[in-house]
Design an enzyme around this catalytic site. Sequence first.
Site, short mmCIF file in Angstrom:
data_model
loop_
_atom_site.label_atom_id
_atom_site.label_comp_id
_atom_site.label_asym_id
_atom_site.label_seq_id
_atom_site.Cartn_x
_atom_site.Cartn_y
_atom_site.Cartn_z
N SER A 135 0.79 -1.32 -0.13
CA SER A 135 0.20 0.00 -0.04
C SER A 135 0.79 1.34 0.04
CB SER A 135 -0.76 0.07 1.33
OG SER A 135 -1.46 1.27 1.47
N TYR A 159 -2.50 5.53 -4.16
CA TYR A 159 -3.59 6.67 -3.95
C TYR A 159 -2.97 7.67 -4.60
CZ TYR A 159 -5.41 3.90 0.14
OH TYR A 159 -6.20 3.23 0.90
N THR A 185 -6.17 2.84 -6.42
CA THR A 185 -7.49 2.93 -5.73
C THR A 185 -8.25 4.17 -6.00
OG1 THR A 185 -6.59 1.43 -3.89
CG2 THR A 185 -8.51 2.75 -3.52
N LYS A 275 -8.96 -0.39 -8.78
CA LYS A 275 -9.48 -0.84 -7.36
C LYS A 275 -10.58 0.03 -7.04
CE LYS A 275 -8.31 -2.79 -3.03
NZ LYS A 275 -9.13 -1.84 -1.98
N HIS A 299 -13.69 -1.09 -0.54
CA HIS A 299 -12.69 -0.64 0.40
C HIS A 299 -12.91 -1.54 1.76
CE1 HIS A 299 -9.62 2.25 0.21
NE2 HIS A 299 -9.34 1.69 1.63
N ARG A 302 -15.01 0.25 4.43
CA ARG A 302 -14.12 1.33 5.39
C ARG A 302 -14.28 2.73 4.82
NH1 ARG A 302 -10.49 -1.13 8.52
NH2 ARG A 302 -8.85 0.66 8.54
N ASP A 330 -12.56 -8.21 -3.97
CA ASP A 330 -12.30 -8.33 -2.41
C ASP A 330 -13.69 -7.81 -1.17
OD1 ASP A 330 -12.36 -5.49 -2.04
OD2 ASP A 330 -9.87 -5.46 -1.97
#
Length: 448
Positions: A135, A159, A185, A275, A299, A302, A330
């Site tokens: 990440s 990100y 993402t 994603k 996510h 979240r 996911d």
Amino acid sequence: MERRLPNLSVLREQLNFRAPSLDFAGARLAKAQTIWDLRRIAKRRTPKGPFDYTDGAAENEVGLARARRAFEDVEFHPSILRDVTNVSTSWDVLGKPSAYPVGIAPTGFTRLMHAAGERAGAAVAQQFDVPFTLSTLGTTSIEEVRKAAPRGRLWFQLYMMKERQRSLDLVERAKAAGYDTLLITVDTPVAGARHRDKRNGMSFPPQLTPMTILDALPRPEWWINYLTTEPLEFASITKFDGSVADILDAMFDPSIDYDALAEIRSHWDGKVVIKGVQSVEDARRLADLGVDGITLSNHGGRQLDRAPVPFLLLPEVVREVGKDLEVHVDTGIMSGADVVASVALGARFTMVGRAYLYGLMAGGKPGVERMLQIITGEIERVMRLIGVASLEELGPQHVTQLVRLAPRQISPATAAAAEASVDAAAPARATTRPARTGSRKRAGTTTD
């Protein structure tokens, strides 16, 4: 009932006393038979702040509960009298082989959960021959993760930050370190409202307060590891201090759009996966743009609570774009059975985040190993019980999604008005592929 004296020779054979093992951690992990067992161990051994950061979700955590319930509501349809002596669990994912259709998802603040952090995750993923994703908010650098898994398949999750050059610099570093896939993402314009973190006063790095010290007393191993290893900080970006929400809101760029996506792609020559896709329409547009894959994800519940459940969305997205790109999924995956169900409904790949962190918190690198042992073992066992010997044999005929929350039907007039409103607001879609015809079935019903 006739009684007699015990046969001492038979009794001797049944006595099975073993010398006590000094490997307490190994014995503890060996008793874990499910990911939920690892979660229970993790909760006992990890301070409340880091555990709740992993375990929790946004607002009232409805989205996470729904995602897990969707997997619980799977009904398998086994075929009998099939030779499943040998089961093949491997196939290509984004052009390269993966021993299983599951890998480790990107997780932030990872060394806060256990000092072994991303090094443990990457090394174990290499051991099992599955991808590991680092990440942007990881606590081990891009280069150090490569050292931990010199032969492993590494992906980098990006990100899009307000200071765009930071994002571009990370892309260049990942490319130089031999990462083969960029996972961008796109569901984080702002941080979700994670109430557990607020209540716990969760900050990074963690602050020593009377409450955290009291919480630490029964968990000395975590604090010894924390105090005797390298300082806990973001290894891929400039150091931040503050609450988790402050850090995320300072980083995330709410202005990100398709032009920003194109800019990032121009700096990367490997595979690109987007994603955070949560609708058929967005999946179709990304397919038109030529990305290599999409990850259906909310996510882990979240960000936006009550967002669409990725697993329920999966069949419809696969029908729409599955021939044009890979569809990954996911959120809520807690077992090998969840992985098998996802593959049966068209997913090429799945990722586990919380399951990975539960294993990490339960026992560092050995805990991650136990996590993947459990999930991969379940994949093989479920495939055998269904009656399939390879992933290619899995299909919608093996799974029914039993839905408790069915969408309310709306009138044709209301539906037409809503569609007209969307068409008026949306930019013109790319036309690189012929328009599809025919109706699409609603996701979340019995598949055929």
